[in-house]
Design a protein around this motif. Structure first.
Motif, short mmCIF file in Angstrom:
data_model
loop_
_atom_site.label_atom_id
_atom_site.label_comp_id
_atom_site.label_asym_id
_atom_site.label_seq_id
_atom_site.Cartn_x
_atom_site.Cartn_y
_atom_site.Cartn_z
N ARG A 86 18.53 -48.10 25.90
CA ARG A 86 17.72 -48.48 27.06
C ARG A 86 17.52 -47.30 27.99
NH1 ARG A 86 19.83 -51.19 32.21
NH2 ARG A 86 17.92 -51.55 33.40
N HIS A 87 18.59 -46.61 28.33
CA HIS A 87 18.46 -45.49 29.27
C HIS A 87 17.63 -44.35 28.67
CE1 HIS A 87 20.93 -47.17 32.39
NE2 HIS A 87 21.94 -47.36 31.56
N ALA A 88 17.78 -44.12 27.37
CA ALA A 88 17.01 -43.05 26.72
C ALA A 88 15.52 -43.36 26.75
CB ALA A 88 17.50 -42.86 25.29
N LEU A 89 15.16 -44.61 26.49
CA LEU A 89 13.75 -44.99 26.47
C LEU A 89 13.16 -45.02 27.88
CD1 LEU A 89 13.83 -47.80 23.76
CD2 LEU A 89 13.07 -45.43 23.50
N LEU A 90 13.97 -45.41 28.86
CA LEU A 90 13.49 -45.42 30.24
C LEU A 90 13.23 -44.00 30.76
CD1 LEU A 90 15.73 -48.19 31.88
CD2 LEU A 90 13.24 -48.27 31.54
N ALA A 91 13.83 -43.02 30.11
CA ALA A 91 13.65 -41.64 30.55
C ALA A 91 12.27 -41.09 30.20
CB ALA A 91 14.73 -40.75 29.92
N TYR A 92 11.51 -41.82 29.36
CA TYR A 92 10.18 -41.37 28.97
C TYR A 92 9.14 -42.42 29.35
CZ TYR A 92 12.27 -37.66 26.17
OH TYR A 92 12.96 -36.54 25.78
N ARG A 93 8.02 -41.95 29.82
CA ARG A 93 6.91 -42.85 30.11
C ARG A 93 6.48 -43.55 28.82
NH1 ARG A 93 1.19 -40.82 32.79
NH2 ARG A 93 0.05 -42.80 32.62
N ASP A 94 6.38 -44.86 28.87
CA ASP A 94 6.01 -45.66 27.69
C ASP A 94 6.99 -45.46 26.53
OD1 ASP A 94 3.75 -46.71 28.96
OD2 ASP A 94 2.46 -45.07 28.28
N GLY A 95 8.25 -45.16 26.85
CA GLY A 95 9.22 -44.89 25.81
C GLY A 95 9.39 -46.04 24.84
#
Length: 251
Positions: A86-95
């Motif tokens: 979750r945190h890794a995907l939130l770090a990118y726009r449209d992750g």
């Protein structure tokens, strides 16, 4: 200098943050790299393959491939992986949108096999173990998709969602207004994750019980699944936190 695959992925991730997934086209990516579009297909058969590798790169630091899941502590590493994703995907726009629909690359398959091995040692069948991994993964993807969309919409809204006057005469929704307004994404995410993990705890007890020899009821004639689930509940004091940081005396 020849174009390298890692360079293409890094540039694609940078463009993703700048333009969003709609602006991430192979033509724009090629222009950013200073090459013609056909040059990209020496490294990627399709945009789908590029997205798979972008998703892998997003999670590479959060989920190191050498992590060793253990059967005795499977709920802890399942939850830790979910939080890290979750945190890794939130770090990118449209992750989350990039990750949606991706498949494990061949390099990732040994890590999946190690997770399945730990879950099977804990008592699950291979198909159930893989369903557990997919269920949690899809929960994370769906959650982050909604979370990112909510955040983007909130930035453009002049009026906060679900104001008090809209909830007048709706006592149940008023009582749960903080959940309705998603005021604490972390707490709401943890609630759903806990429900998933607890459900699979029960599934492990059921599958282990189904494989137990016939004619071995519990001390009070209970079948094995209920006996194991009951023992787990009794071993956990009221109000205590388990290894995942979840208390069991609160909704």
């Amino acid at each position: 200098m020849a174009l390298q695959r890692d360079e293409v992925v890094r540039t694609a991730l940078r463009l993703l943050n700048e333009e969003g997934i709609e602006g991430l086209t192979t033509r724009r990516l090629a222009r950013e790299l200073g090459v013609q579009s056909p040059a990209l297909y020496w490294h990627f058969k399709s945009k789908r393959e590029l997205l798979d590798l972008m998703a892998e790169a997003m999670l590479a630091e959060a989920l190191p491939p050498d992590r060793e899941p253990g059967p005795d502590r499977w709920p802890e590493w399942i939850a830790a992986d979910a939080r890290a994703k979750r945190h890794a995907l939130l770090a990118y726009r449209d992750g989350a949108r990039v990750h949606a629909g991706t498949l494990p690359t061949e390099d990732e398959l040994p890590a999946v096999e190690a997770q399945l091995s730990a879950l099977c040692t804990a008592g699950l069948r291979p198909r159930t173990a893989l369903r557990l991994l997919l269920t949690v993964d899809r929960y994370v993807m769906g959650w982050v998709t909604e979370e990112q969309a909510w955040q983007q919409d909130a930035e453009s809204q002049e009026r906060p969602p679900f104001p008090d006057d809209a909830l007048r005469g709706l006592p149940l929704l008023r009582e749960a207004a903080d959940v309705l307004r998603m005021t604490d994404h972390d707490a709401d995410f943890e609630y759903g994750l806990r429900v998933l993990v607890e459900g699979f705890r029960a599934e492990i007890a059921r599958e282990t019980g189904e494989r137990a020899p016939e004619g071995e009821p519990g001390p009070a004639g209970e079948p094995a699944p209920e006996r194991e689930a009951g023992a787990a509940r009794e071993a956990r004091p009221a109000g205590a936190e388990d290894g995942l940081g979840w208390r069991h005396d609160r909704p």
